[in-house]
Design an enzyme around this catalytic site. Structure first.
Site, short mmCIF file in Angstrom:
data_model
loop_
_atom_site.label_atom_id
_atom_site.label_comp_id
_atom_site.label_asym_id
_atom_site.label_seq_id
_atom_site.Cartn_x
_atom_site.Cartn_y
_atom_site.Cartn_z
N ARG A 21 -55.95 -69.17 77.03
CA ARG A 21 -56.30 -68.01 77.88
C ARG A 21 -55.34 -68.28 79.01
O ARG A 21 -54.77 -67.10 79.82
CB ARG A 21 -57.71 -68.20 77.93
CG ARG A 21 -58.64 -67.22 77.05
CD ARG A 21 -60.08 -67.33 77.30
NE ARG A 21 -60.75 -66.87 76.34
CZ ARG A 21 -61.64 -67.18 75.71
NH1 ARG A 21 -62.45 -68.26 76.05
NH2 ARG A 21 -62.30 -66.60 74.39
N GLU A 39 -56.38 -63.62 72.79
CA GLU A 39 -57.23 -64.65 73.13
C GLU A 39 -58.51 -63.94 73.86
O GLU A 39 -58.94 -64.82 74.58
CB GLU A 39 -56.46 -65.75 74.12
CG GLU A 39 -55.20 -66.27 73.59
CD GLU A 39 -55.28 -67.07 72.39
OE1 GLU A 39 -56.29 -67.06 72.12
OE2 GLU A 39 -54.29 -67.49 72.05
N GLY A 68 -39.08 -43.16 85.88
CA GLY A 68 -39.03 -41.52 85.30
C GLY A 68 -38.62 -41.57 83.77
O GLY A 68 -39.07 -42.35 82.84
N ARG A 103 -31.64 -45.65 92.47
CA ARG A 103 -31.76 -44.19 91.86
C ARG A 103 -31.86 -43.34 93.25
O ARG A 103 -32.69 -43.88 94.05
CB ARG A 103 -32.95 -44.06 91.28
CG ARG A 103 -33.38 -42.70 91.01
CD ARG A 103 -32.67 -42.30 89.77
NE ARG A 103 -33.08 -40.89 89.11
CZ ARG A 103 -32.75 -39.74 89.42
NH1 ARG A 103 -31.48 -39.54 89.92
NH2 ARG A 103 -33.46 -38.62 88.73
#
Length: 398
Positions: free
Chosen positions: A256, A376, A352, A281
């Site tokens: 875990r 797990e 996007g 961008r």
């Protein structure tokens, strides 16, 4: 140096290991992950590189040829590897768990037999608890080992076995007749040796072909079918039957922490991709990172990455200290996997339309992140573990 997900108080050796792994990830994993993942190709060259670095022996004691490092070091290494490609971390995850179980619970003979070769990567570990109709109810295991004059005979079917075809040592949890009233006290862990490959690999043991998955490509996930499989008594982990549930739960606590580390790694990579893309961008005459809507997303994503990393580190350090960490490991796994899914989706949105293209890395992360919500133990199972632990610690005196 990135500011996110830094860990205070590391030794010089830990810092050196992490720097080496990060360089390996940047040069040997990230540039090849897309092609390997899209082809569902096992990363053989990358695995060979990890062997050369000694990563298969990272937590194995020095007396057995390993590096003798802590769970924390292991978790931070896994975080970096998952940042490159989660499937590569899956290759070593089950190996680490089996090595931990052997180190903590194996007989002296079992440790000497397996740990040196595991440290060298010659023996590769996998483990199996689940079955086709089992889900999270481990105590309802049906695969059974019956004792005879020459050892045990195992019959049954195991499911969701990571590295099932590429490992050659599997720790398998099966039912034995101990006469105990509680179901989990009738479970035993066997160390099953087998060759790599698929089909009937040894008499009575079949590894069917790989299960086709939405993500988590490259690493093999299989079933394991026992039909009159014979195994010697000295292959019982620890040499004592009826202790399998305890052995596996100890391993799963390590697992875990590993899943939390993997979730942190994916979330870090998703954030890296998002913040880089947002500065490249442009819309309406400026980078989208300068729009408040995107800037706020980045702030929330980074905060989630940092919170998940800190909880993962805390759970690892508790385990290293010898304290019980079932609640903390459950919390770390819960929050890291949930935040990973959220951060990855926000990175996808920032990209996007391009995020939907297989040319962009974020598309792969979108298919990988959901696995961590169930691996797990589901989030609901983690909440059960956490709440039981809290009620144990805060028991009412009224």
């Amino acid at each position: 140096m990135a500011r996110l997900a830094q860990t205070a108080g590391l030794t010089d050796i830990q810092e050196e290991i992490l720097a080496t792994v990060r360089t390996f990830v940047d040069k040997e994993i990230i540039p090849h992950a897309q092609a390997l993942e899209h082809g569902d190709t096992y990363p053989a060259d990358i695995v060979d590189g990890m062997k050369e670095m000694g990563l298969f022996g990272l937590t194995i004691p020095e007396e057995f040829g390993g590096l003798g490092e802590s769970l924390l070091t292991y978790a931070l290494v896994v975080e970096q590897i998952a940042r490159g490609w989660m499937s590569v971390s899956g290759v070593i995850n089950t190996h680490f768990i089996v090595a931990h179980m052997l180190k903590q619970h194996g007989t002296p003979e079992q440790k000497q037999k397996y740990l040196p070769r595991m440290a060298a990567g010659e023996v590769r570990g996998s483990f199996s608890m689940s079955e086709p109709e089992l889900g999270s109810d481990v105590a309802a295991i049906r695969t059974k080992a019956v004792r005879g004059p020459d050892g045990y005979t195992i019959n049954g079917q195991k499911m969701w076995l990571t590295n099932g075809g590429t490992s050659n040592l599997t720790a398998v949890l099966v039912k034995t007749d101990e006469g105990a009233e509680k179901p989990h006290q009738n479970l035993t862990t066997f160390l099953v040796e087998k060759p790599e490959g698929y089909g009937e690999v040894v008499p009575g043991l079949t590894i069917p072909g790989k299960i086709d998955k939405m993500g988590y490509k490259g690493v093999d996930t299989t079933e394991m079918v026992f039909d009159g499989f014979s195994i010697a008594e000295d292959q019982v982990l620890g040499g004592v039957t009826g202790q399998g549930f305890r052995h596996m739960m100890d391993g799963v606590e390590v697992g875990r922490v590993n899943v939390a580390a993997r979730a942190c790694g994916i979330a870090i990579r998703a954030f890296e991709l998002a913040i880089e893309y947002s500065q490249q961008r442009t819309t309406f005459g400026k980078a989208i990172s300068e729009h408040q809507a995107i800037a706020f997303k980045l702030a929330e994503m980074a905060t989630k990455v940092e919170a998940a990393h800190l909880m993962m580190v805390n759970a690892a350090r508790l385990k290293d200290s010898g304290q019980r960490n079932d609640v903390e490991a459950g919390m770390a796994k819960l929050i890291a996997s949930e935040y990973c899914a959220e951060v990855t989706q926000e990175a996808f949105r920032i990209h996007g339309g391009y995020g939907y293209s297989k040319e962009y890395e974020i598309e792969r992360l979108m298919r990988e992140a959901p696995f961590l919500l169930i691996g797990e133990g589901t989030s609901e199972i983690q909440k059960t573990i956490i709440s039981r632990g809290l009620l144990r610690d805060y028991r009412s005196r009224g």
